[in-house]
Scaffold this motif. Structure first.
Motif, PDB file in Angstrom:
ATOM      1  N   GLN A 109       0.848  -1.208   0.000  1.00 37.15           N
ATOM      2  CA  GLN A 109       0.000   0.000   0.000  1.00 37.15           C
ATOM      3  C   GLN A 109       0.878   1.249   0.000  1.00 37.15           C
ATOM      4  O   GLN A 109       1.857   1.322   0.742  1.00 37.15           O
ATOM      5  CB  GLN A 109      -0.883   0.039   1.250  1.00 37.15           C
ATOM      6  CG  GLN A 109      -1.755  -1.175   1.439  1.00 37.15           C
ATOM      7  CD  GLN A 109      -2.700  -1.377   0.270  1.00 37.15           C
ATOM      8  OE1 GLN A 109      -3.375  -0.447  -0.158  1.00 37.15           O
ATOM      9  NE2 GLN A 109      -2.721  -2.603  -0.250  1.00 37.15           N
ATOM     10  N   SER A 110       0.497   2.225  -0.816  1.00 37.90           N
ATOM     11  CA  SER A 110       1.298   3.455  -0.848  1.00 37.90           C
ATOM     12  C   SER A 110       0.693   4.512   0.075  1.00 37.90           C
ATOM     13  O   SER A 110       1.401   5.331   0.650  1.00 37.90           O
ATOM     14  CB  SER A 110       1.392   3.976  -2.287  1.00 37.90           C
ATOM     15  OG  SER A 110       0.088   4.055  -2.825  1.00 37.90           O
ATOM     16  N   ASP A 111      -0.617   4.468   0.252  1.00 37.68           N
ATOM     17  CA  ASP A 111      -1.292   5.460   1.088  1.00 37.68           C
ATOM     18  C   ASP A 111      -1.248   4.988   2.542  1.00 37.68           C
ATOM     19  O   ASP A 111      -1.941   4.037   2.913  1.00 37.68           O
ATOM     20  CB  ASP A 111      -2.739   5.596   0.590  1.00 37.68           C
ATOM     21  CG  ASP A 111      -3.548   6.501   1.519  1.00 37.68           C
ATOM     22  OD1 ASP A 111      -2.942   7.416   2.105  1.00 37.68           O
ATOM     23  OD2 ASP A 111      -4.759   6.267   1.647  1.00 37.68           O
ATOM     24  N   ARG A 112      -0.413   5.627   3.357  1.00 37.27           N
ATOM     25  CA  ARG A 112      -0.209   5.119   4.717  1.00 37.27           C
ATOM     26  C   ARG A 112      -0.782   6.066   5.764  1.00 37.27           C
ATOM     27  O   ARG A 112      -0.103   6.959   6.253  1.00 37.27           O
ATOM     28  CB  ARG A 112       1.274   4.852   4.955  1.00 37.27           C
ATOM     29  CG  ARG A 112       1.758   3.809   3.984  1.00 37.27           C
ATOM     30  CD  ARG A 112       3.181   3.379   4.176  1.00 37.27           C
ATOM     31  NE  ARG A 112       3.425   2.253   3.279  1.00 37.27           N
ATOM     32  CZ  ARG A 112       4.571   1.611   3.190  1.00 37.27           C
ATOM     33  NH1 ARG A 112       5.589   1.961   3.956  1.00 37.27           N
ATOM     34  NH2 ARG A 112       4.706   0.589   2.360  1.00 37.27           N
TER      35      ARG A 112
END
Lengths: 195, 276
Positions: A109-112
């Protein structure tokens, strides 16, 4: 099914009160509250089911023998309703015990945001990496201070959740010094010469 | 607590019989606990009165030989041998001398134990290697080095084939290993600082005012997970003994380490032994 009396650890001649007492003690021991987020929650749930069934069976056998409603509560699983698709899947994987897969999906996942850190904490907790779990829960709470789920998880790491405490260790009169010293003898880290 | 003593003495005997007289010198309490966990849960333990080889004028009650004691005996010799190898590697020629002598004495017993438990030997090697690597890297976290030792202890219980039991035992031993490793690190804090050696607790909480409270919280959570695992184990006649260790023994040791009394207690014990 096993003999309901042996499940509760009482003899078939036990009085209704004794049966109720044994049931209550075991229900206290395996109560889902004691196993919230615990990797062994499913085992405790099975035990709880077994003692509930045993108690109901005995009550039925002894029709009219002082009813005591059995506990019914869902086990300590992670809620699966919130979050986007990927996070819902991570929660499912965590509940199923597939921690490597859950972590791999999180890493992708890139959106953290807060939930990402919360779930990383949950994976770490299940692995026994409790300090890592604490740190992730802290970040999750900083990012999303209003979220009760994250706050509860953090509080559990700081102060501990429910735990079953056997009666003899339930406070009241403390153990005498001699017992404590004997116990200290029992778990020394490291070696010791002779007996 | 006499029963604990009987297991302890029984383990000592099992080690001497299985791995030679020198093996008794590396007897420890962690593996006594393991022997208790592995012991059968039904019936009464068989105790025999025998002469204690360390104090030959006294006869003591000890648990008779059993598979549980033999496993614990072999495994503690294997772990002790590898730990001695680490000490020899880390210390200089002269300061490493005692460890070198002890390792030499233990060598034959170790080889016998490995023949019986090659799998445990492999895991100990692998985990201690991992631990050594993390020390070399000056790993800043608590969990990674603790995990290396925890997995080692976790591997000490052979699989029973019953999934629920094995999972509960694994969680109990994992967190016991974690707890022992971290508390040991806290106990070594001062000596490690003097020598400038690696210490995970020092690195993790450097400059934090509430370091002790934070470490204690994480140790207590491990203890909670041990207790909840123990409740699922159905230990039968061993239950009281194990509960005693989890509810009284371990918290008392923890308190003593944080108070700084533990180092004194250890000294006192050795002093007392010398005069017994």
């Amino acid at each position: 099914m096993n003999d309901p009396y042996s499940v509760l650890g009482v003899s078939p001649n036990a009085s209704d009160d004794e049966v109720k007492k044994a049931y209550r003690e075991l229900a206290r021991k395996y109560h889902p509250d004691n196993y919230q987020n615990n990797p062994l929650a499913d085992l405790a749930e099975e035990k709880m089911k077994a003692i509930n069934e045993a108690y109901e069976a005995i009550q039925k056998q002894r029709e009219g023998g002082g009813g005591y409603s059995t506990y019914t509560q869902p086990g300590g699983q992670y809620r699966q309703t919130t979050g986007t698709g990927a996070y819902a899947q991570v929660r499912m994987l965590i509940n199923a015990g597939s921690l490597d897969q859950a972590q791999a999906l999180l890493d992708a996942q890139s959106d953290r945001g807060g939930e990402w850190y919360f779930l990383c904490g949950a994976v770490a907790y299940r692995r026994g990496w409790l300090d890592e779990a604490l740190r992730n829960y802290q970040i999750a709470c900083q990012m999303d201070p209003g979220n009760m789920e994250y706050r509860q998880a953090l509080m559990m790491m700081q102060t501990g959740g429910h735990t079953y405490r056997p009666h003899q260790y339930g406070g009241g009169s403390g153990p005498d010094l001699c017992t404590i010293l004997m116990c200290i003898d029992c778990c020394t880290p490291g070696g010791c010469f002779g007996c | 607590m006499d029963l604990y003593r009987a297991y302890y003495c029984g383990l000592c005997r099992a080690m001497r019989r299985g791995c030679g007289w020198a093996a008794g010198m590396v007897l420890n309490y962690d593996f006594t606990f393991l022997a208790i966990l592995l012991a059968p849960t039904q019936g009464t333990p068989v105790e025999r009165c025998r002469r204690c080889p360390v104090r030959p004028f006294r006869r003591v009650a000890m648990c008779a030989a059993s598979p549980a004691l033999e496993i614990a005996a072999d495994e503690s010799v294997i772990l002790a041998y590898h730990q001695l190898c680490d000490t020899v590697r880390d210390d200089g020629f002269f300061s490493g001398l005692p460890a070198r002598v002890l390792r030499w004495l233990l060598c034959r017993g170790y080889r016998k134990a490995v023949r019986r438990r090659p799998e445990f030997d492999r895991i100990v090697r692998q985990q201690l290697e991992q631990l050594h690597k993390l020390e070399q890297e000056n790993c800043p976290g608590l969990d990674a080095p603790a995990d290396a030792f925890a997995c080692l202890l976790q591997a000490a219980a052979p699989k029973s084939g019953e999934d629920a039991r094995d999972r509960a035992a694994a969680q109990l031993l994992y967190h016991m290993g974690r707890w022992i490793y971290l508390l040991d690190a806290r106990d070594d804090l001062e000596s490690d600082e003097k020598r400038g050696s690696y210490n995970p607790v020092a690195l993790r909480y450097a400059g934090q005012p509430d370091a002790d409270a934070a470490l204690r919280a994480t140790l207590d959570r491990s203890l909670d997970l041990m207790r909840s695992a123990c409740a699922l184990l159905e230990l039968g006649r061993q239950e009281e003994l194990v509960n005693n260790v989890l509810w009284l023994g371990m918290p008392a040791v923890c308190q003593a380490v944080f108070d700084g009394r533990w180092a004194q207690m250890k000294k006192h014990r050795i002093w007392r032994k010398g005069y017994e």
